[in-house]
Design a protein around this motif. Structure first.
Motif, PDB file in Angstrom:
ATOM      1  N   UNK A 109      72.931 -19.314 120.745  1.00  0.00           N
ATOM      2  CA  UNK A 109      72.645 -19.985 119.476  1.00  0.00           C
ATOM      3  C   UNK A 109      71.167 -20.366 119.361  1.00  0.00           C
ATOM      4  N   UNK A 110      70.576 -20.783 120.471  1.00  0.00           N
ATOM      5  CA  UNK A 110      69.199 -21.280 120.452  1.00  0.00           C
ATOM      6  C   UNK A 110      68.150 -20.211 120.686  1.00  0.00           C
ATOM      7  N   UNK A 111      68.545 -18.961 120.927  1.00  0.00           N
ATOM      8  CA  UNK A 111      67.568 -17.902 121.163  1.00  0.00           C
ATOM      9  C   UNK A 111      66.688 -17.686 119.935  1.00  0.00           C
ATOM     10  N   UNK A 112      65.435 -17.402 120.204  1.00  0.00           N
ATOM     11  CA  UNK A 112      64.473 -17.082 119.147  1.00  0.00           C
ATOM     12  C   UNK A 112      63.869 -15.728 119.454  1.00  0.00           C
ATOM     13  N   UNK A 113      63.699 -14.860 118.502  1.00  0.00           N
ATOM     14  CA  UNK A 113      64.108 -15.054 117.117  1.00  0.00           C
ATOM     15  C   UNK A 113      65.632 -15.060 117.007  1.00  0.00           C
ATOM     16  N   UNK A 114      66.111 -15.647 115.925  1.00  0.00           N
ATOM     17  CA  UNK A 114      67.546 -15.715 115.678  1.00  0.00           C
ATOM     18  C   UNK A 114      68.089 -14.299 115.495  1.00  0.00           C
ATOM     19  N   UNK A 115      69.134 -13.996 116.222  1.00  0.00           N
ATOM     20  CA  UNK A 115      69.731 -12.668 116.185  1.00  0.00           C
ATOM     21  C   UNK A 115      70.683 -12.555 114.995  1.00  0.00           C
TER      22      UNK A 115
END
Length: 145
Positions: A125-131
């Protein structure tokens, strides 16, 4: 199992029952997560246990973020509660990826497995960039998306 869902519901929301929590968890979240595993299997991917679970979680997070962001936010709160409630099973000095891969068959349906799933979902959920869902499906085997 009934006690697990009743207890989870009691921490989730005053209007939530164990049965309604179970319905949301299985018919919504777990169903899409398992479809993520199916999709990845169709791609004939050979990846580690950690990467397999993380990939299915990325697909589920991207799907629910797009399809029903309020449900995704509710789930995120639940998973954050699991991480704070269940102890981190990873011994000091081990990476969580290696520990899960080495112990996947013995962790089973334990609090450690619940912690792992919740931790991976929060991370996805917190990964950037948002998948996006499209990219989660397209790049389901590529962890660098």
């Amino acid at each position: 199992l009934k006690d697990f869902f009743n207890q989870a519901a009691s921490h989730a929301d005053s209007s939530e029952t164990g049965e309604s929590f179970f319905e949301k968890a299985t018919h919504k979240w777990i169903f899409v997560h398992e479809l993520g595993h199916w999709w990845r299997a169709c791609q004939k991917q050979k990846v580690s246990h950690f990467d397999e679970e993380m990939g299915a979680n990325r697909i589920a997070v991207a799907y629910w973020r797009k399809e029903d962001s309020s449900f995704m936010n509710w789930q995120l709160t639940i998973f954050e509660g699991f991480v704070s409630h269940f102890p981190n099973p990873v011994p000091l000095g081990f990476s969580k990826e290696k520990y899960l891969n080495d112990n996947y068959n013995t962790i089973g349906d334990s609090p450690a497995y619940t912690w792992y799933q919740a931790e991976m979902i929060i991370e996805a959920y917190n990964e950037k960039p948002t998948l996006t869902f499209k990219n989660a499906i397209k790049n389901s085997g590529n962890l660098s998306h």
